[in-house]
Write a protein that holds these residues in place. Structure first.
Motif, mmCIF file in Angstrom:
data_model
loop_
_atom_site.group_PDB
_atom_site.id
_atom_site.type_symbol
_atom_site.label_atom_id
_atom_site.label_comp_id
_atom_site.label_asym_id
_atom_site.label_seq_id
_atom_site.Cartn_x
_atom_site.Cartn_y
_atom_site.Cartn_z
ATOM 1 N N PRO A 46 0.818 -1.224 0.000
ATOM 2 C CA PRO A 46 0.000 0.000 0.000
ATOM 3 C C PRO A 46 0.851 1.273 0.000
ATOM 4 C CG PRO A 46 -0.949 -1.613 1.482
ATOM 5 C CD PRO A 46 0.355 -2.179 1.036
ATOM 6 N N ASN A 47 1.943 1.286 0.751
ATOM 7 C CA ASN A 47 2.818 2.469 0.775
ATOM 8 C C ASN A 47 3.480 2.696 -0.585
ATOM 9 O OD1 ASN A 47 2.249 3.025 3.445
ATOM 10 N ND2 ASN A 47 4.078 2.012 4.234
ATOM 11 N N GLU A 48 3.834 1.608 -1.278
ATOM 12 C CA GLU A 48 4.442 1.741 -2.598
ATOM 13 C C GLU A 48 3.422 2.197 -3.634
ATOM 14 O OE1 GLU A 48 8.056 -1.559 -2.239
ATOM 15 O OE2 GLU A 48 6.047 -2.195 -2.833
ATOM 16 N N LEU A 49 2.199 1.707 -3.518
ATOM 17 C CA LEU A 49 1.149 2.152 -4.434
ATOM 18 C C LEU A 49 0.921 3.656 -4.323
ATOM 19 C CD1 LEU A 49 -1.444 -0.743 -4.048
ATOM 20 C CD2 LEU A 49 -0.282 -0.083 -6.167
ATOM 21 N N LYS A 81 10.339 11.818 -0.418
ATOM 22 C CA LYS A 81 9.960 10.510 -0.969
ATOM 23 C C LYS A 81 11.152 9.716 -1.494
ATOM 24 C CE LYS A 81 5.452 11.332 -0.639
ATOM 25 N NZ LYS A 81 4.580 10.565 0.286
ATOM 26 N N THR A 82 12.325 10.322 -1.501
ATOM 27 C CA THR A 82 13.469 9.706 -2.164
ATOM 28 C C THR A 82 13.787 8.318 -1.627
ATOM 29 O OG1 THR A 82 14.457 11.856 -2.684
ATOM 30 C CG2 THR A 82 15.918 9.949 -2.690
ATOM 31 N N GLU A 83 13.840 8.169 -0.323
ATOM 32 C CA GLU A 83 14.231 6.887 0.255
ATOM 33 C C GLU A 83 13.198 5.808 -0.050
ATOM 34 O OE1 GLU A 83 16.762 4.248 1.683
ATOM 35 O OE2 GLU A 83 17.204 6.378 1.395
ATOM 36 N N GLU A 84 11.910 6.150 0.010
ATOM 37 C CA GLU A 84 10.870 5.171 -0.297
ATOM 38 C C GLU A 84 10.951 4.721 -1.753
ATOM 39 O OE1 GLU A 84 6.775 5.833 1.622
ATOM 40 O OE2 GLU A 84 7.665 7.842 1.579
#
Length: 294
Positions: A46-49, A81-84
């Motif tokens: 869900p976090n990646e979506l 958002k870079t690290e994710e």
């Protein structure tokens, strides 16, 4: 369609390796066919979506790219958002490593220079202000103006991660030998002096070989020919959301026509690491020109 694609039932990124005796897959790939894995899905959390929004891409860039071996990432507009994003692309890279070990073990020790990308814009966005040279909705083989590869193969793994089920629409074209015969007589002569100057002043990252010159010329002639784009041998292919496909993009004529949200992994492969080096664009062009091109 069997002349263009090899469909495989693999549904896991990591599975027991195939043996080199399973030559049909390797042979087809090296002759320019696309390996199509309709059941090989790259699952997103869900976090990646939540990262699937074009707004996180730097407006000056087409995609977000990562060099997995160094950790260098480019193209993220929102620093928070870079690290994710990096973790998502890194996870995809590791999955492609598993896939190579499972499906193409012949290459696993020789593939190098990996670069991964997260492509979030719709294909239609690419063409709004693009020149015909940069319009990837036109059939082409890959060749890079500033990064001569001296005959090394460009292996690419693509995965459609569209969250609402939209397919990635491609066109796939003719075998490379007939493509080369078609365009070779139209290509401009090679100038070693010009190649040396371009390398010295930094236009290219290293010396552009005769091979690289021919490939770049072929890329351009294909894209600029309206007749070839409409009448050249080709098929339309839909790669559904949740599917993966693989090809040598320096050999397989291809064009991305529509779709949005994709992960892509690029590797380079030395020609002598192929199972059948005679199928490489380098050897095809050397045979046709009767010249040593690198």
């Amino acid at each position: 369609m069997n002349n263009y694609l090899i469909e495989l039932g693999l549904n896991q990124w990591s599975s027991p390796p195939k043996t080199d005796s399973d030559i049909s897959v390797l042979s087809g790939l090296e002759q320019g066919k696309v390996l199509f894995l309709p059941q090989l899905k790259f699952e997103l959390s869900p976090n990646e979506l939540a990262l699937l929004t074009p707004s996180i891409v730097d407006p000056k860039r087409k995609n977000i790219s990562l060099k997995p071996l160094t950790g260098d990432i480019n193209g993220v507009a929102e620093s928070s958002k870079t690290e994710e994003v990096k973790q998502l692309i890194e996870r995809f890279y590791q999955s492609t490593q598993d896939l190579i070990r499972s499906l193409l073990p012949h290459y696993q020790n020789t593939l190098h220079s990996p670069t991964a990308s997260l492509r979030l814009h719709p294909v239609s966005q690419w063409t709004k202000n693009a020149s015909w040279r940069k319009d990837d909705t036109r059939l082409h083989v890959d060749a890079f103006p500033s990064r001569p590869n001296h005959g090394e193969r460009i292996l690419r793994i693509f995965t459609n991660i569209n969250p609402v089920g939209e397919s990635r629409q491609w066109r796939v074209g003719e075998p490379f030998p007939s493509l080369a015969k078609r365009f070779l007589p139209t290509l401009a002569p090679y100038s070693p002096f010009k190649a040396k100057v371009m390398s010295m002043v930094g236009i290219t990252k290293r010396y552009r070989s005769h091979y690289d010159h021919l490939m770049l010329q072929m890329h351009d002639r294909m894209k600029e020919s309206a007749d070839y784009q409409t009448t050249g041998e080709q098929v339309s292919v839909a790669f559904p959301s949740g599917s993966t496909w693989i090809c040598f993009s320096d050999q397989t004529p291809h064009a991305a026509m529509s779709g949005q949200y994709m992960l892509e992994q690029t590797y380079l492969l030395p020609v002598n690491a192929m199972a059948n080096p005679q199928h490489s664009p380098l050897n095809v062009l050397q045979q046709l020109t009767q010249k040593t091109l690198i």
